[in-house]
Design an enzyme around this catalytic site. Structure first.
Site, PDB file in Angstrom:
ATOM      1  N   TYR A 152      63.578  69.945  10.448  1.00 23.50           N
ATOM      2  CA  TYR A 152      65.017  69.978  10.777  1.00 23.50           C
ATOM      3  C   TYR A 152      65.250  70.129  12.281  1.00 23.50           C
ATOM      4  CZ  TYR A 152      69.726  70.330   8.773  1.00 23.50           C
ATOM      5  OH  TYR A 152      71.010  70.088   8.384  1.00 23.50           O
ATOM      6  N   LYS A 159      73.047  73.560  13.451  1.00 22.63           N
ATOM      7  CA  LYS A 159      73.654  74.234  12.310  1.00 22.63           C
ATOM      8  C   LYS A 159      73.829  75.729  12.571  1.00 22.63           C
ATOM      9  CE  LYS A 159      74.522  71.018   9.288  1.00 22.63           C
ATOM     10  NZ  LYS A 159      75.920  70.703   8.908  1.00 22.63           N
TER      11      LYS A 159
END
Length: 253
Positions: A152, A159
């Protein structure tokens, strides 16, 4: 009587009928809401086509959250369809491929990821605030950013920023009666997920780790949480992250 009767919602991120946003729009309509979608550029026609699969075909308003002119004119353009909003779903995220290599990513790649995937929550909330003079609910979709997940990389950092932005939006918009919350969904096999290199790593392990089990092809549990937060059933909840991940977030290794 539906839990969203009489409410008007702006929903971003409807690109395919597999997306969480599509199912939020569907459930919202089934619960009595009027829905307006957003899209932009080459995806406008795709969103307009997918919109026809909803119970009622909603209008689609152009919005690129990275284009300040779109944000500045959003309220005016929304007034062609409604005189108010009661809620907004932020289902927007993007990172260039280079951002999925943490040590090699350039600032250009990282800044794009943070702009589109984090700053845009504040930008969208501010742009729609004039339409929520009677209060409302802003709900965003996240992927639990407490951990350094495999593959990620800078999207995970974006995020984490996104989750922080939500708390500050809750602080600054609360006096206007606007609640700001996030739903942290487990991995769902969506168009956005397919763009993440190695996403299948999440798919393989999530069901094993989730006490309730997890179906990567079922976006409805996360969509239901969004609809609940967009309703009046959480009148005193803001700055929160509701996990819809089968319980993985609460488990150790």
């Amino acid at each position: 009587m539906g839990m969203l009767d009489g409410k008007t919602l702006l929903i971003t991120g409807v690109l395919m009928d597999s997306s969480i946003a599509f199912h939020v729009a569907r459930l919202a309509q089934e619960q009595g809401a009027t829905v307006i979608l957003t899209s932009f550029g080459r995806t406008m026609k795709i969103t307009q086509t997918i919109a026809k699969r909803l119970p009622q075909t909603p209008p689609v308003v152009e919005l690129d959250v990275a284009d300040q002119s779109h944000l500045d004119s959003l309220a005016e353009r929304l007034r062609e369809h409604t005189d108010r909003l009661d809620g907004v779903l932020h289902s927007i995220g993007f990172a260039p491929q280079g951002a999925f290599s943490f040590l090699d990513a350039t600032w250009e790649d990282v800044s794009t990821a943070v702009h589109v995937s984090a700053y845009s929550l504040k930008a969208l909330a501010v742009a729609t605030t004039p339409m929520m003079s009677q209060g409302g609910s802003v709900v965003g979709l996240t992927f639990d950013a407490k951990f350094a997940w495999p593959v990620y990389d800078w999207m995970g950092v974006a995020k984490a920023a996104f989750e922080s932005v939500n708390r500050y939006c809750a602080r600054d918009l609360g006096p206007q009666g606007i609640r700001c919350n996030l739903v942290a969904a487990g991995p769902i096999r969506t168009t956005a997920a397919k763009s993440i290199p190695g996403f299948e790593q999440f798919e393989r392990v999530w069901d094993d780790r989730a006490p309730l089990g997890w179906d990567v092809s079922d976006p409805e549990p996360a969509a239901r949480a969004c609809v609940a937060l967009l309703s009046d059933w959480f009148p005193a909840t803001t700055g929160e992250i509701v996990h819809v991940d089968g319980g993985v977030h609460a488990m150790g290794q």
